[in-house]
Motif scaffolding. Structure first.
Motif, PDB file in Angstrom:
ATOM      1  N   VAL A 147       0.859  -1.182   0.000  1.00 50.78           N
ATOM      2  CA  VAL A 147       0.000   0.000   0.000  1.00 50.78           C
ATOM      3  C   VAL A 147       0.893   1.229   0.000  1.00 50.78           C
ATOM      4  CG1 VAL A 147      -1.629   1.366   1.359  1.00 50.78           C
ATOM      5  CG2 VAL A 147      -1.963  -1.100   1.134  1.00 50.78           C
ATOM      6  N   LEU A 148       0.623   2.157  -0.901  1.00 52.77           N
ATOM      7  CA  LEU A 148       1.303   3.443  -0.916  1.00 52.77           C
ATOM      8  C   LEU A 148       0.418   4.449  -0.189  1.00 52.77           C
ATOM      9  CD1 LEU A 148       2.578   3.540  -4.616  1.00 52.77           C
ATOM     10  CD2 LEU A 148       3.825   2.844  -2.577  1.00 52.77           C
ATOM     11  N   ALA A 149       0.996   5.190   0.745  1.00 51.64           N
ATOM     12  CA  ALA A 149       0.189   6.081   1.581  1.00 51.64           C
ATOM     13  C   ALA A 149       0.988   7.302   1.988  1.00 51.64           C
ATOM     14  CB  ALA A 149      -0.300   5.325   2.816  1.00 51.64           C
ATOM     15  N   ASP A 150       0.277   8.274   2.576  1.00 49.01           N
ATOM     16  CA  ASP A 150       0.928   9.495   3.046  1.00 49.01           C
ATOM     17  C   ASP A 150       1.227   9.437   4.539  1.00 49.01           C
ATOM     18  OD1 ASP A 150      -1.679   9.584   3.913  1.00 49.01           O
ATOM     19  OD2 ASP A 150      -2.110  11.594   3.169  1.00 49.01           O
ATOM     20  N   ARG A 151       1.069   8.274   5.123  1.00 53.78           N
ATOM     21  CA  ARG A 151       1.379   8.091   6.538  1.00 53.78           C
ATOM     22  C   ARG A 151       1.678   6.617   6.778  1.00 53.78           C
ATOM     23  NH1 ARG A 151      -4.114   9.956   9.060  1.00 53.78           N
ATOM     24  NH2 ARG A 151      -4.423  10.857   7.003  1.00 53.78           N
ATOM     25  N   PRO A 152       2.431   6.267   7.827  1.00 54.09           N
ATOM     26  CA  PRO A 152       2.671   4.848   8.123  1.00 54.09           C
ATOM     27  C   PRO A 152       1.407   4.184   8.658  1.00 54.09           C
ATOM     28  CG  PRO A 152       3.607   6.236   9.840  1.00 54.09           C
ATOM     29  CD  PRO A 152       3.128   7.172   8.749  1.00 54.09           C
ATOM     30  N   ALA A 153       1.419   2.871   8.726  1.00 52.97           N
ATOM     31  CA  ALA A 153       0.269   2.140   9.252  1.00 52.97           C
ATOM     32  C   ALA A 153       0.130   2.410  10.745  1.00 52.97           C
ATOM     33  CB  ALA A 153       0.440   0.643   9.007  1.00 52.97           C
ATOM     34  N   PRO A 154      -1.100   2.627  11.237  1.00 55.04           N
ATOM     35  CA  PRO A 154      -1.288   2.829  12.676  1.00 55.04           C
ATOM     36  C   PRO A 154      -1.016   1.530  13.425  1.00 55.04           C
ATOM     37  CG  PRO A 154      -3.410   2.626  11.577  1.00 55.04           C
ATOM     38  CD  PRO A 154      -2.371   2.662  10.491  1.00 55.04           C
ATOM     39  N   PRO A 155      -0.586   1.622  14.690  1.00 54.34           N
ATOM     40  CA  PRO A 155      -0.340   0.407  15.475  1.00 54.34           C
ATOM     41  C   PRO A 155      -1.607  -0.428  15.589  1.00 54.34           C
ATOM     42  CG  PRO A 155       0.547   2.355  16.585  1.00 54.34           C
ATOM     43  CD  PRO A 155      -0.283   2.849  15.449  1.00 54.34           C
ATOM     44  N   ASN A 156      -1.474  -1.728  15.360  1.00 52.75           N
ATOM     45  CA  ASN A 156      -2.609  -2.652  15.464  1.00 52.75           C
ATOM     46  C   ASN A 156      -2.065  -4.011  15.863  1.00 52.75           C
ATOM     47  OD1 ASN A 156      -4.741  -4.498  15.041  1.00 52.75           O
ATOM     48  ND2 ASN A 156      -5.637  -3.209  13.453  1.00 52.75           N
ATOM     49  N   PRO A 157      -2.348  -4.466  17.098  1.00 53.99           N
ATOM     50  CA  PRO A 157      -1.789  -5.747  17.554  1.00 53.99           C
ATOM     51  C   PRO A 157      -2.283  -6.938  16.745  1.00 53.99           C
ATOM     52  CG  PRO A 157      -3.488  -4.954  19.070  1.00 53.99           C
ATOM     53  CD  PRO A 157      -3.228  -3.848  18.101  1.00 53.99           C
ATOM     54  N   ASN A 158      -3.367  -6.756  15.989  1.00 57.31           N
ATOM     55  CA  ASN A 158      -3.917  -7.872  15.217  1.00 57.31           C
ATOM     56  C   ASN A 158      -3.407  -7.920  13.780  1.00 57.31           C
ATOM     57  OD1 ASN A 158      -5.626  -8.714  17.387  1.00 57.31           O
ATOM     58  ND2 ASN A 158      -6.970  -6.992  16.910  1.00 57.31           N
ATOM     59  N   LEU A 159      -2.665  -6.880  13.361  1.00 54.93           N
ATOM     60  CA  LEU A 159      -2.134  -6.842  12.003  1.00 54.93           C
ATOM     61  C   LEU A 159      -0.634  -6.598  12.054  1.00 54.93           C
ATOM     62  CD1 LEU A 159      -4.804  -4.625  10.183  1.00 54.93           C
ATOM     63  CD2 LEU A 159      -4.636  -7.116  10.169  1.00 54.93           C
ATOM     64  N   ARG A 160       0.127  -7.471  11.432  1.00 58.19           N
ATOM     65  CA  ARG A 160       1.573  -7.285  11.383  1.00 58.19           C
ATOM     66  C   ARG A 160       1.923  -6.604  10.064  1.00 58.19           C
ATOM     67  NH1 ARG A 160       4.273 -12.657  14.194  1.00 58.19           N
ATOM     68  NH2 ARG A 160       3.035 -12.558  16.104  1.00 58.19           N
ATOM     69  N   ASP A 264       5.958  29.149  -1.236  1.00 57.79           N
ATOM     70  CA  ASP A 264       6.228  27.974  -0.408  1.00 57.79           C
ATOM     71  C   ASP A 264       5.299  27.918   0.796  1.00 57.79           C
ATOM     72  OD1 ASP A 264       8.271  27.334  -2.114  1.00 57.79           O
ATOM     73  OD2 ASP A 264       9.842  28.205  -0.844  1.00 57.79           O
ATOM     74  N   CYS A 265       4.945  26.702   1.133  1.00 62.37           N
ATOM     75  CA  CYS A 265       4.224  26.447   2.389  1.00 62.37           C
ATOM     76  C   CYS A 265       5.299  26.049   3.398  1.00 62.37           C
ATOM     77  CB  CYS A 265       3.195  25.339   2.166  1.00 62.37           C
ATOM     78  SG  CYS A 265       1.977  25.195   3.480  1.00 62.37           S
ATOM     79  N   ASP A 266       6.031  27.042   3.871  1.00 60.83           N
ATOM     80  CA  ASP A 266       7.248  26.805   4.644  1.00 60.83           C
ATOM     81  C   ASP A 266       6.997  25.934   5.871  1.00 60.83           C
ATOM     82  OD1 ASP A 266       5.927  29.548   5.090  1.00 60.83           O
ATOM     83  OD2 ASP A 266       6.957  29.213   7.007  1.00 60.83           O
ATOM     84  N   GLY A 267       7.892  24.959   6.054  1.00 53.35           N
ATOM     85  CA  GLY A 267       7.804  24.075   7.214  1.00 53.35           C
ATOM     86  C   GLY A 267       6.852  22.913   7.065  1.00 53.35           C
ATOM     87  N   VAL A 268       6.142  22.835   5.938  1.00 51.24           N
ATOM     88  CA  VAL A 268       5.176  21.749   5.723  1.00 51.24           C
ATOM     89  C   VAL A 268       5.756  20.763   4.715  1.00 51.24           C
ATOM     90  CG1 VAL A 268       2.863  21.136   4.926  1.00 51.24           C
ATOM     91  CG2 VAL A 268       3.224  23.239   6.237  1.00 51.24           C
ATOM     92  N   GLU A 269       5.728  19.493   5.063  1.00 51.11           N
ATOM     93  CA  GLU A 269       6.216  18.437   4.188  1.00 51.11           C
ATOM     94  C   GLU A 269       5.167  17.347   4.031  1.00 51.11           C
ATOM     95  OE1 GLU A 269      11.049  18.222   4.509  1.00 51.11           O
ATOM     96  OE2 GLU A 269       9.876  16.953   5.855  1.00 51.11           O
ATOM     97  N   GLU A 270       5.197  16.701   2.889  1.00 49.56           N
ATOM     98  CA  GLU A 270       4.350  15.532   2.658  1.00 49.56           C
ATOM     99  C   GLU A 270       5.253  14.306   2.609  1.00 49.56           C
ATOM    100  OE1 GLU A 270       0.628  14.143  -0.172  1.00 49.56           O
ATOM    101  OE2 GLU A 270       1.780  15.932  -0.665  1.00 49.56           O
ATOM    102  N   GLN A 271       4.866  13.254   3.331  1.00 50.33           N
ATOM    103  CA  GLN A 271       5.674  12.044   3.387  1.00 50.33           C
ATOM    104  C   GLN A 271       5.023  10.936   2.571  1.00 50.33           C
ATOM    105  OE1 GLN A 271       6.311  11.078   7.523  1.00 50.33           O
ATOM    106  NE2 GLN A 271       7.718  12.785   7.828  1.00 50.33           N
ATOM    107  N   PHE A 272       5.859  10.020   2.077  1.00 49.93           N
ATOM    108  CA  PHE A 272       5.384   8.917   1.252  1.00 49.93           C
ATOM    109  C   PHE A 272       5.868   7.602   1.857  1.00 49.93           C
ATOM    110  CE2 PHE A 272       6.843  12.404  -1.697  1.00 49.93           C
ATOM    111  CZ  PHE A 272       5.632  13.082  -1.665  1.00 49.93           C
ATOM    112  N   TRP A 273       4.934   6.662   1.982  1.00 45.59           N
ATOM    113  CA  TRP A 273       5.230   5.395   2.640  1.00 45.59           C
ATOM    114  C   TRP A 273       4.771   4.210   1.788  1.00 45.59           C
ATOM    115  CZ3 TRP A 273       7.623   4.953   7.449  1.00 45.59           C
ATOM    116  CH2 TRP A 273       7.801   6.158   8.140  1.00 45.59           C
ATOM    117  N   ALA A 274       5.539   3.137   1.866  1.00 47.93           N
ATOM    118  CA  ALA A 274       5.100   1.841   1.347  1.00 47.93           C
ATOM    119  C   ALA A 274       4.852   0.949   2.556  1.00 47.93           C
ATOM    120  CB  ALA A 274       6.163   1.223   0.441  1.00 47.93           C
TER     121      ALA A 274
END
Length: 296
Positions: A147-160, A264-274
């Motif tokens: 999955v490509l997303a703009d944030r990491p996966a939230p903690p979930n004890p039932n999903l690794r 510029d939107c100074d100080g603001v960044e967008e992150q990319f996650w797999a």
């Protein structure tokens, strides 16, 4: 020698372990609660150990259950990969890559992130777009390779699930020529008097934008909110409002939407996650994507 258990029983146990309860597992599998309970009892009887124990209103894994769940993860991951491996062994050149794309992620960014594999001979790329939580559920069921997303996966004890950082980008404001020219005069205070478009509250970028407005003492005139970043840009290009976008794909964005950079939107960044289900990635194309990322 025949195995000492039934693989269907193991699959039911695996889903219960992921969902954390029999009722949720039954809903996901589309069967009666009694059916799931019977399958679990049969598996525990065949193995001779208890795999689950009650905890509050749900179930948790015993030590034996943890071991069984770890092995089941591998078994069903291999099962999901079996069709492709069989086709490869039979001489088929098709290489399948199933990708979930979070609806908050800019589509031009997705194209950039997938660029390292697009020239793969025989590539069969399957893209599914939607909310991140739904995509992660499909990933856990091995319907997606990543999955490509703009944030990491939230903690979930039932999903690794494992997050792999693919990069980040500064953010700037854009708009069609007439609106952009008006916005440059007195920027960024001009954004308090001109219409703006924003990603919806589901986007990881939204809180950072709101903090940016607050730092500059701005109260924006929000003309639209969008789950889909491409839709936000398309409406922005018509003149509905100024919009934020990732600088990393600015040339393609300016060409596609005929817009201009305001500032510029100074100080603001967008992150990319797999996000994937394996700490050590096995899929060769997923591995290539991660290796191509900065610091990969």
């Amino acid at each position: 020698m025949e195995p000492g258990f039934n693989y269907r029983h193991l699959h039911y146990f695996w889903v219960v372990a992921q969902e954390g309860g029999v009722s949720r597992a039954a809903a996901r599998l589309g069967v009666a609660v009694q059916t799931v309970s019977a399958q679990l009892q049969a598996l525990e009887r065949d193995l001779g150990v208890a795999l689950l124990r009650p905890a509050g209103r749900g179930l948790v894994l015993t030590e034996a259950g943890e071991a069984a769940r770890t092995l089941a993860d591998r078994i069903f991951a291999l099962g999901a990969a079996l069709p492709e491996q069989v086709r490869v062994a039979a001489g088929s050149r098709a290489v399948r890559l199933a990708v979930g794309v979070s609806d908050g992620l800019a589509k031009l960014v997705v194209q950039r992130l997938l660029a390292p594999v697009l020239a793969e001979p025989g590539l069969r790329l399957l893209c599914s777009e939607g909310p991140q939580d739904r995509l992660l559920a499909e990933l856990a069921q091995h319907r997606l390779d990543l999955v490509l997303a703009d944030r990491p996966a939230p903690p979930n004890p039932n999903l690794r699930l494992y997050g792999h950082a693919l990069g980040r980008s500064a953010v700037a404001w854009y708009g069609p020529p007439a609106l952009a020219e008006a916005a440059r005069s007195g920027f960024p205070q001009s954004l308090g008097t001109l219409p703006v478009l924003l990603p919806s509250a589901h986007s990881a970028l939204r809180p950072a934008l709101e903090q940016w407005f607050e730092r500059h003492g701005l109260h924006p005139q929000v003309a639209g909110e969008f789950d889909d970043g491409a839709l936000m840009k398309a409406f922005g290009a018509t003149g509905l409002g100024l919009f934020p976008g990732p600088v990393v794909v600015e040339p393609a964005m300016l060409a596609r939407y005929a817009v201009q950079r305001v500032g510029d939107c100074d100080g603001v960044e967008e992150q990319f996650w797999a996000i994937g289900t394996e700490r050590k990635v096995q899929h060769p194309l997923v591995r290539r994507l991660l290796d191509a990322a900065p610091g990969g």
